[in-house]
Design an enzyme around this catalytic site. Structure first.
Site, short mmCIF file in Angstrom:
data_model
loop_
_atom_site.label_atom_id
_atom_site.label_comp_id
_atom_site.label_asym_id
_atom_site.label_seq_id
_atom_site.Cartn_x
_atom_site.Cartn_y
_atom_site.Cartn_z
N ASP A 16 1.06 -1.34 0.06
CA ASP A 16 0.11 -0.01 0.20
C ASP A 16 0.84 1.23 0.04
OD1 ASP A 16 -2.19 1.69 0.19
OD2 ASP A 16 -2.85 1.13 2.34
N ASP A 110 -3.01 2.56 -6.00
CA ASP A 110 -2.03 2.29 -5.01
C ASP A 110 -1.98 1.22 -4.17
OD1 ASP A 110 -4.30 3.27 -3.84
OD2 ASP A 110 -3.32 4.76 -2.40
N GLU A 111 -2.33 0.17 -4.35
CA GLU A 111 -2.53 -1.03 -3.85
C GLU A 111 -2.58 -2.15 -4.41
OE1 GLU A 111 -5.41 -2.16 0.19
OE2 GLU A 111 -5.96 -0.31 -1.25
#
Length: 419
Positions: A16, A110-111
């Site tokens: 993350d 973003d993960e």
């Protein structure tokens, strides 16, 4: 002996990025470093998309109304989002993941989950691989990330939370950014956690568990599965019983195709007249159609979302016989659905959205997201499911799919007999 007991533990990473949108803005403008930066939230109806850790120290967080964020942190720097730039940086980060393992399951820009089980012999154990990825992302992209290492996705995501930087008035406090759940000590990791840390436990489910005397994962794991089935329903009870013991057999699924294409906007001023609504429908439909064509995708169902000034939200969906990617056709279907909404109710419409899809919608994921929303904001939002054709096929073709009254937030289900 069960397959779960005999199988060698997998090594799953959950990566993350730290305050991703805000961090990209700071990366591109180093003068912002050390200052409270908020992406989004501008205007009377703006919502915070991301906040730097300096802003988080004042209580600002994503999904917070911009007006409230400004009151909490008046010295913050508010920036408009640059999603094209975030996609560019995300692509660079995901490329690094892909060099480590082909088993990468992006969850958002973003993960992502990574299964690195097959790379342990060549790259080292899970923590070593995680540390290497953090170095690569920092050296090649210039951003930091937090990584959870565990035998499954559920535990890895929980671990990531403990690896995150801490927001303090003196600035963010970083650890080594890697948190590990040892397969031999899974229950020790889970037991002290509040029961709300488990996926699927929102405010309503937590209330039910508290009535059963369950407030921690330790207490949940100690509860007989039969009691959880009786108190929560068969599917939910078995699901929580498994997670409370750290069991999660879901694989990391790479290259997950987009399930829908959508476009929506919150307007700075209310739209009242029908011609204005029609113009926005055309604009939104064109945007959806362009993205469909760019991805060589077509669909059969158009969904329209209308949100009133009272924050009441209505959705309508319409399926067509032939798959389309044409903006005018999508707009025509959306306008037809808008006709079905009583014109006397169209007084204040701050949001319109059009979604083009053709498979089961993730109602359970939506319920979990609404649970999280209520946890953070106190807003208690019910779900009213438009069953459409799925309401007739899911019980037979996907009996384990949770989309109906097994989810406490689902208050009504509508279905059309002609489907």
């Amino acid at each position: 002996m069960s397959a779960r007991a005999t199988a060698a533990p997998r090594t799953i990473l959950h990566v993350d990025m730290d305050a991703f949108f805000a961090s990209v803005e700071i990366l591109d403008n180093p003068e912002l470093r050390g200052r409270p930066v908020i992406v989004g939230g501008a205007g009377p109806r703006g919502v915070v998309a991301a906040a730097s850790y300096e802003a988080r120290a004042f209580g600002v967080h994503s999904a917070m109304p911009g007006a409230l964020a400004r009151r909490k942190c008046p010295q913050a720097i508010f920036l408009d989002g640059r999603h094209h730039r975030y996609r560019e940086v995300s692509a660079a980060v995901m490329a690094i993941f892909a060099e480590v393992t082909p088993l990468v399951e992006p969850l958002s820009l973003d993960e992502a989950f990574l299964d690195v089980t097959g790379r342990r012999r060549s790259l080292g154990d899970g923590p070593a691989i995680a540390a290497m990825i953090r170095r690569r992302v920092l050296d090649d992209v210039g951003l930091t990330c937090s990584i959870g290492v565990a035998p499954n996705k559920f535990l890895a995501k929980l671990a990531t939370e403990t690896a995150k930087p801490r927001a303090t008035p003196r600035g963010p406090v970083f650890s080594d950014g890697v948190a590990v759940v040892d397969p031999a000590h899974i229950q020790e990791f889970l037991d002290p956690l509040p029961v709300g840390a488990i996926w699927g436990v929102g405010p309503k489910t937590r209330e039910k568990l508290e009535r059963l005397g369950i407030r921690t994962v330790r207490q949940l794991a100690a509860m007989p599965v039969s009691g959880l089935r009786q108190g929560l329903g068969v599917a939910a009870g078995e699901h929580l019983a498994a997670l409370s013991r750290g069991h999660d057999d879901r694989p990391v699924v790479p290259d997950v195709a987009a399930k829908s294409v959508s476009h929506e906007v919150t307007f700075a001023t209310d739209l009242i007249e029908r011609p204005a609504l029609d113009r926005e429908i055309v604009r939104l439909a064109d945007a959806v159609a362009a993205r469909l064509r760019a991805s060589a995708t077509q669909g059969r169902t158009v969904q329209l979302k209308v949100r009133f000034g009272t924050f009441e939200t209505l959705t309508r969906s319409h399926s067509v016989s032939t798959a389309l990617d044409d903006g005018l056709a999508i707009a025509k279907a959306a306008r037809t659905m808008l006709d079905q909404i009583d014109e006397n109710t169209i007084g204040v419409v701050p949001t319109l959205g059009v979604t083009y899809t053709g498979i089961y919608e993730p109602v359970a994921d939506l319920a979990a997201a609404l649970d999280d929303l209520q946890e953070r904001t106190g807003l208690d939002v019910d779900i009213h499911v438009d069953g459409a054709s799925g309401g007739f096929t899911a019980p037979f073709c996907a009996p384990d799919l949770q989309w109906d009254f097994r989810l406490p937030r689902v208050k009504s289900i509508s279905a059309s007999g002609h489907k």
